[in-house]
Write a protein that holds these residues in place. Structure first.
Motif, PDB file in Angstrom:
ATOM      1  N   PHE A  63      -6.738  67.620 -45.370  1.00 39.43           N
ATOM      2  CA  PHE A  63      -5.337  68.017 -45.315  1.00 39.43           C
ATOM      3  C   PHE A  63      -5.188  69.375 -45.980  1.00 39.43           C
ATOM      4  N   PHE A  64      -4.749  70.369 -45.198  1.00 43.10           N
ATOM      5  CA  PHE A  64      -4.448  71.693 -45.729  1.00 43.10           C
ATOM      6  C   PHE A  64      -2.963  71.724 -46.064  1.00 43.10           C
ATOM      7  N   GLY A  65      -2.648  71.783 -47.376  1.00 39.96           N
ATOM      8  CA  GLY A  65      -1.260  71.776 -47.819  1.00 39.96           C
ATOM      9  C   GLY A  65      -0.938  73.027 -48.610  1.00 39.96           C
ATOM     10  N   GLY A  66       0.320  73.131 -49.036  1.00 38.27           N
ATOM     11  CA  GLY A  66       0.679  74.337 -49.747  1.00 38.27           C
ATOM     12  C   GLY A  66       2.019  74.242 -50.447  1.00 38.27           C
ATOM     13  N   GLY A  67       2.594  75.444 -50.655  1.00 34.06           N
ATOM     14  CA  GLY A  67       2.340  76.686 -49.960  1.00 34.06           C
ATOM     15  C   GLY A  67       2.518  76.561 -48.451  1.00 34.06           C
ATOM     16  N   THR A  68       2.001  77.565 -47.765  1.00 35.93           N
ATOM     17  CA  THR A  68       2.078  77.625 -46.304  1.00 35.93           C
ATOM     18  C   THR A  68       0.683  77.858 -45.741  1.00 35.93           C
ATOM     19  N   PRO A  69      -0.082  76.788 -45.521  1.00 41.23           N
ATOM     20  CA  PRO A  69      -1.456  76.968 -45.061  1.00 41.23           C
ATOM     21  C   PRO A  69      -1.586  77.530 -43.651  1.00 41.23           C
ATOM     22  N   SER A  70      -0.488  77.520 -42.866  1.00 37.89           N
ATOM     23  CA  SER A  70      -0.579  78.156 -41.544  1.00 37.89           C
ATOM     24  C   SER A  70      -0.674  79.674 -41.672  1.00 37.89           C
ATOM     25  N   LEU A  71      -0.515  80.199 -42.898  1.00 41.57           N
ATOM     26  CA  LEU A  71      -0.756  81.618 -43.153  1.00 41.57           C
ATOM     27  C   LEU A  71      -2.230  81.907 -43.424  1.00 41.57           C
ATOM     28  N   MET A  72      -3.039  80.866 -43.582  1.00 42.83           N
ATOM     29  CA  MET A  72      -4.473  81.064 -43.812  1.00 42.83           C
ATOM     30  C   MET A  72      -5.124  81.658 -42.565  1.00 42.83           C
ATOM     31  N   PRO A  73      -6.070  82.569 -42.731  1.00 45.84           N
ATOM     32  CA  PRO A  73      -6.829  83.026 -41.570  1.00 45.84           C
ATOM     33  C   PRO A  73      -7.574  81.844 -40.940  1.00 45.84           C
ATOM     34  N   PRO A  74      -7.506  81.681 -39.633  1.00 46.29           N
ATOM     35  CA  PRO A  74      -8.241  80.578 -39.002  1.00 46.29           C
ATOM     36  C   PRO A  74      -9.731  80.578 -39.343  1.00 46.29           C
ATOM     37  N   ALA A  75     -10.293  81.750 -39.581  1.00 53.32           N
ATOM     38  CA  ALA A  75     -11.713  81.812 -39.944  1.00 53.32           C
ATOM     39  C   ALA A  75     -11.966  81.139 -41.290  1.00 53.32           C
ATOM     40  N   THR A  76     -11.011  81.219 -42.213  1.00 60.83           N
ATOM     41  CA  THR A  76     -11.147  80.536 -43.501  1.00 60.83           C
ATOM     42  C   THR A  76     -11.060  79.029 -43.311  1.00 60.83           C
ATOM     43  N   VAL A  77     -10.123  78.588 -42.492  1.00 61.24           N
ATOM     44  CA  VAL A  77     -10.017  77.162 -42.181  1.00 61.24           C
ATOM     45  C   VAL A  77     -11.321  76.658 -41.579  1.00 61.24           C
ATOM     46  N   ALA A  78     -11.866  77.414 -40.625  1.00 61.34           N
ATOM     47  CA  ALA A  78     -13.117  77.009 -39.977  1.00 61.34           C
ATOM     48  C   ALA A  78     -14.266  76.940 -40.982  1.00 61.34           C
ATOM     49  N   ALA A  79     -14.343  77.908 -41.893  1.00 62.81           N
ATOM     50  CA  ALA A  79     -15.429  77.932 -42.878  1.00 62.81           C
ATOM     51  C   ALA A  79     -15.350  76.723 -43.797  1.00 62.81           C
ATOM     52  N   ILE A  80     -14.140  76.362 -44.224  1.00 62.17           N
ATOM     53  CA  ILE A  80     -13.974  75.201 -45.103  1.00 62.17           C
ATOM     54  C   ILE A  80     -14.346  73.919 -44.369  1.00 62.17           C
ATOM     55  N   LEU A  81     -13.906  73.790 -43.126  1.00 65.83           N
ATOM     56  CA  LEU A  81     -14.219  72.579 -42.367  1.00 65.83           C
ATOM     57  C   LEU A  81     -15.710  72.474 -42.074  1.00 65.83           C
ATOM     58  N   ASP A  82     -16.335  73.589 -41.753  1.00 66.89           N
ATOM     59  CA  ASP A  82     -17.786  73.562 -41.499  1.00 66.89           C
ATOM     60  C   ASP A  82     -18.532  73.118 -42.754  1.00 66.89           C
ATOM     61  N   ALA A  83     -18.137  73.655 -43.907  1.00 65.29           N
ATOM     62  CA  ALA A  83     -18.810  73.290 -45.149  1.00 65.29           C
ATOM     63  C   ALA A  83     -18.562  71.832 -45.497  1.00 65.29           C
ATOM     64  N   ALA A  84     -17.315  71.386 -45.386  1.00 66.16           N
ATOM     65  CA  ALA A  84     -16.979  70.004 -45.736  1.00 66.16           C
ATOM     66  C   ALA A  84     -17.756  69.010 -44.891  1.00 66.16           C
ATOM     67  N   GLN A  85     -17.891  69.316 -43.605  1.00 63.12           N
ATOM     68  CA  GLN A  85     -18.567  68.381 -42.710  1.00 63.12           C
ATOM     69  C   GLN A  85     -20.089  68.497 -42.803  1.00 63.12           C
ATOM     70  N   THR A  86     -20.551  69.519 -43.510  1.00 66.14           N
ATOM     71  CA  THR A  86     -21.973  69.593 -43.859  1.00 66.14           C
ATOM     72  C   THR A  86     -22.258  68.718 -45.079  1.00 66.14           C
ATOM     73  N   TYR A  87     -21.353  68.754 -46.057  1.00 65.15           N
ATOM     74  CA  TYR A  87     -21.526  67.944 -47.262  1.00 65.15           C
ATOM     75  C   TYR A  87     -21.326  66.449 -46.977  1.00 65.15           C
ATOM     76  N   TRP A  88     -20.337  66.141 -46.147  1.00 62.06           N
ATOM     77  CA  TRP A  88     -19.985  64.746 -45.870  1.00 62.06           C
ATOM     78  C   TRP A  88     -19.907  64.546 -44.357  1.00 62.06           C
ATOM     79  N   PRO A  89     -20.801  63.769 -43.762  1.00 61.67           N
ATOM     80  CA  PRO A  89     -20.721  63.554 -42.313  1.00 61.67           C
ATOM     81  C   PRO A  89     -19.337  63.041 -41.920  1.00 61.67           C
TER      82      PRO A  89
END
Length: 385
Positions: A63-89
């Motif tokens: 869950f991306f909360g805030g604040g206003t997380p829709s202001l996050m660059p999509p590339a940052t969202v993608a990087a966080i999701l890629d890392a999270a799903q590497t740590y935890w299947p």
């Protein structure tokens, strides 16, 4: 206590907003500029720290909360999701939610956010009346908000909308008409909150000066009851005090909180629960960023909760749910007996305010309106437990 091996929930806090709403007491901040590369790297470092503390888990929700997380660059969202799903299947049906303001500027990013992995949007419409939106300090009007909703529904697999009622001078009939319009949009989930005056907000200042008055208790109760009746009739009954959904469309991330399972929280001010430990990140963005640079995480405090504290938190959270709370789970957290005042429960059952079925305790529709008064009666303090 048996270690929690249920799917893990991850909360990511993005603290920045275009402007501060007068009712908001969330950890949100307005900044002229944001070093996006530095923030991406810091969030990834904070995430890596949490992952090291929670090995061997699967990922059930983000869950991306805030604040206003829709202001996050999509590339940052993608990087966080890629890392999270590497740590935890990830679980096959992993739920990935991002809170979004319904502005045309942010709606342009929805396709890129979906491509990054977001599959559920929580859209902060807040009102379907332009005067109310101006009062609430929102940057969008109704037309722009509904345009963003159309884009969200065409882009994301799942969409939830937020609305605020019990606004000054709002009549029951006006709220019923507004809610009926919202239900006609066809979203699977609605978060419907009554406006409250939170300390430290601009509305709190206005209220203290006598310039802001909310509906009284009776009027607020009428709004609450009408909301429950209308959402149930439309097939989106309340599954939690303020949240309504079609069957199977409940927020799995928030259910992790209410069912008192482990969740990791990263980013400024984020809270977490892992293995009986309460975690809290530094709140001010600059302080959090400096802490991550210094320590490779933004933690301000880690507190080992006592068995009674864990059991009490589980009770308070679980009784918000229509399904109620599993007392066996609460007893396991307590290391013995669930901290429940049996005599108070018996009275509530006799009054039709609660139902106790074996190891499950739940508050009825009649009791839901009085939940804030019921909880102190039901939950035993540590001396009595």
């Amino acid at each position: 206590m048996t270690p929690d091996k249920t799917p893990l929930a991850l909360y990511v806090h993005w603290p920045f907003c275009v402007s501060k709403c007068p009712y908001c007491d969330f950890n949100s901040h307005v900044r002229d500029t944001v070093d996006q590369a530095a923030w991406r790297d810091a969030l990834l470092a904070d995430l890596a720290h949490e992952a090291a503390q929670l090995p061997g888990r699967t990922l059930g929700s983000v869950f991306f909360g805030g604040g206003t997380p829709s202001l996050m660059p999509p590339a940052t969202v993608a990087a966080i999701l890629d890392a999270a799903q590497t740590y935890w299947p990830p679980e096959p049906d992993v739920e990935i939610t991002l809170e979004a303001n319904p502005s045309s500027v942010e709606a342009v990013r929805f396709a890129d956010l979906a491509a990054a992995g977001v599959n559920r949007a929580s859209l902060g419409l807040q009102a379907l009346d332009d005067a109310a939106l101006r009062f609430l300090g929102r940057a969008h009007d109704v037309k722009e908000g509904l345009g963003a909703l159309d884009v969200a529904q065409a882009t994301f697999a799942r969409v939830s909308i937020d609305l605020i009622c019990a606004r000054p001078d709002q009549t029951l009939a006006a709220w019923q008409a507004e809610l009926a319009r919202a239900l006609a949009f066809g979203t699977e989930h609605l978060s419907l909150y009554q406006l409250t005056i939170e300390p430290g907000t601009r509305f709190a200042t206005e209220a203290a000066k006598g310039r802001l008055t909310l509906p009284d208790g009776d009027d607020a109760a009428d709004l609450f009851e009408a909301t429950r009746q209308m959402t149930a009739a439309a097939g989106l009954p309340a599954y939690e005090t303020s949240n309504h959904a079609r069957l199977g469309a409940e927020s799995r991330h928030n259910l992790t909180y209410w069912r008192y399972r482990d969740y990791a929280g990263i980013g400024p001010g984020a809270h977490g629960r892992r293995g009986g430990m309460a975690t809290q990140r530094r709140r001010k963005p600059e302080n959090w960023l400096a802490a991550v640079a210094r320590n490779r995480h933004g933690i301000e405090a880690e507190t080992c909760l006592t068995p009674h504290e864990r059991a009490t938190e589980a009770l308070v959270m679980g009784l918000r749910l229509r399904e109620g709370v599993d007392l066996a789970h609460v007893a396991a957290l307590a290391g013995g007996q669930a901290p429940v005042v049996d005599s108070a429960v018996d009275r509530l059952v006799a009054q039709g305010m609660a139902v106790r079925d074996g190891e499950r305790l739940r508050i009825t529709e009649a009791g839901a309106l009085l939940l804030d008064a019921i909880l102190p009666l039901v939950v035993a303090d540590e001396a009595a437990a």
